[in-house]
Design an enzyme around this catalytic site. Sequence first.
Site, mmCIF file in Angstrom:
data_model
loop_
_atom_site.group_PDB
_atom_site.id
_atom_site.type_symbol
_atom_site.label_atom_id
_atom_site.label_comp_id
_atom_site.label_asym_id
_atom_site.label_seq_id
_atom_site.Cartn_x
_atom_site.Cartn_y
_atom_site.Cartn_z
ATOM 1 N N SER A 6 0.838 -1.198 0.000
ATOM 2 C CA SER A 6 0.000 0.000 0.000
ATOM 3 C C SER A 6 0.878 1.256 0.000
ATOM 4 C CB SER A 6 -0.899 0.009 1.238
ATOM 5 O OG SER A 6 -1.360 1.326 1.466
ATOM 6 N N HIS A 31 -0.914 -1.242 -4.381
ATOM 7 C CA HIS A 31 -2.233 -0.936 -3.829
ATOM 8 C C HIS A 31 -2.317 0.577 -3.619
ATOM 9 C CE1 HIS A 31 -5.826 -1.949 -1.325
ATOM 10 N NE2 HIS A 31 -5.419 -0.958 -0.552
ATOM 11 N N ASP A 33 -4.514 3.695 -2.317
ATOM 12 C CA ASP A 33 -5.633 4.021 -1.436
ATOM 13 C C ASP A 33 -6.183 5.410 -1.728
ATOM 14 O OD1 ASP A 33 -5.910 1.730 0.428
ATOM 15 O OD2 ASP A 33 -3.819 2.200 0.900
ATOM 16 N N MET A 35 -8.867 8.132 -0.755
ATOM 17 C CA MET A 35 -9.750 8.481 0.375
ATOM 18 C C MET A 35 -10.332 9.871 0.158
ATOM 19 S SD MET A 35 -7.518 7.127 3.603
ATOM 20 C CE MET A 35 -6.720 5.514 3.593
ATOM 21 N N HIS A 64 -8.001 1.035 -4.418
ATOM 22 C CA HIS A 64 -8.973 0.842 -3.333
ATOM 23 C C HIS A 64 -9.696 2.168 -3.110
ATOM 24 C CE1 HIS A 64 -9.450 -0.209 1.254
ATOM 25 N NE2 HIS A 64 -10.611 -0.157 0.627
ATOM 26 N N MET A 66 -11.953 4.352 -1.191
ATOM 27 C CA MET A 66 -12.648 4.630 0.075
ATOM 28 C C MET A 66 -13.349 5.971 -0.115
ATOM 29 S SD MET A 66 -9.619 3.151 2.451
ATOM 30 C CE MET A 66 -8.515 3.287 1.052
ATOM 31 N N MET A 135 -11.549 -6.137 5.013
ATOM 32 C CA MET A 135 -10.727 -5.190 5.774
ATOM 33 C C MET A 135 -10.321 -5.793 7.120
ATOM 34 S SD MET A 135 -10.289 -2.466 3.886
ATOM 35 C CE MET A 135 -9.273 -1.683 5.152
ATOM 36 N N ASP A 174 -6.710 -6.413 3.787
ATOM 37 C CA ASP A 174 -6.043 -5.108 3.851
ATOM 38 C C ASP A 174 -6.221 -4.506 5.244
ATOM 39 O OD1 ASP A 174 -5.014 -2.582 3.319
ATOM 40 O OD2 ASP A 174 -6.752 -1.916 2.154
#
Length: 220
Positions: A6, A31, A33, A35, A64, A66, A135, A174
């Site tokens: 990540s 990965h 992330d 957000m 990913h 979010m 998660m 994750d």
Amino acid sequence: MILSPSLLSADFADLGRELAELEAAGLAWAHLDVMDGRFVPNITFGPPVIKALRRRSGLFFDVHLMVDAPERYLEDFRAAGADMLVVHAEATLHLQRTLAEIRRLGMRAGVAFNPATPLGALEYVATDADMVLIMGVNPGFSGQAFLPTTYAKVREARRILDGHGRQDVKIQVDGGVDPANTAELVRCGADVLVSGSAFFGAPPYAERLRTFMNAARDGK
Ligand code: DX5
Ligand code: ZN
């Protein structure tokens, strides 16, 4: 087992170099992330940064999201060069449609579940997903402690997918993953492990990858 580091724990001032180092160390996935400060209490980056990184890297971009209502941005992430989009079951009202749309756009589709979210929805989207993300922490930050309830949930996800004849669907874990819980997660059925702080906190990357892979072999 596939290890997907990540980037949240990488050097944000030098992400291009970090990706090159991951590739040189033998990693195949990264990965990313995303957000939005709403679905999770933190803000990271979006399509423009991913687009810039795409020009610098041949790694498989496991993105990913979010983000609330991620269906608003699927084309933007495709144009940025994402290989797979993972959306949260909690974040989109029309989960099946969102997953189908991701695939229609030519990307792999993943569905993520927060620690307290039951897997019931998976029964209805097992044929629409290429990956299920369980998660191991409440999303938002790296470096949080792994929740042991995750193990049983991974086993349950595997059972549901197998029940639908979807042995090919990958299970990703994750949050809070480290070499100490890797064997047990693989034993429970995890195929892809994401690691932020435990991976980037202990370079060199090639050696860290080897440590995770050796731990995974103990779980087989
Ligand atoms: C958590 C993110 C994770 C995070 C993992 O909200 O989705 O990808 O970076 O970091 P660690 O491995 O440190 O828990
Ligand atoms: Zn993540």
